[in-house]
Design a protein around this motif. Sequence first.
Motif: not given
Length: 119
Positions: A49-51, A85-89
């Motif tokens: 996952p990344m910001p 923190h919101t991340l996308q995976r």
Amino acid sequence: MSVEPVVSQNTVATPFPTRPVAGVQQLLVALADPVRLEMVRRLMNARAPMPCARLYDGINKSTATHHFTTLREVGLIERLVVDGHTLQRLRIDEVGAAVPGLLDAVVAKANGEADLRDA
């Protein structure tokens, strides 16, 4: 461009509800946009996952939000909250089960084109 993941193996993530992976036509439509393809490419290469802000360049936040929404609606990505923190995976396993080989093929081609562009 090298993209480093920001989530350690000891981090606890809280996922938002996810959608099932869409059909191949809808996935290809989502990946046909160059901005969304770049987002998926960066996530696939990071394998973590990344910001959100590390997944795009040259567009404003509201446009990025639109692209993330499109990718979530077809089941390619999910949103996580990690330590506030919101991340996308990228949902690699789920997409691979629904459409075997799609992500590998598309991202391999996109990586090749990115290498040529960056050279």
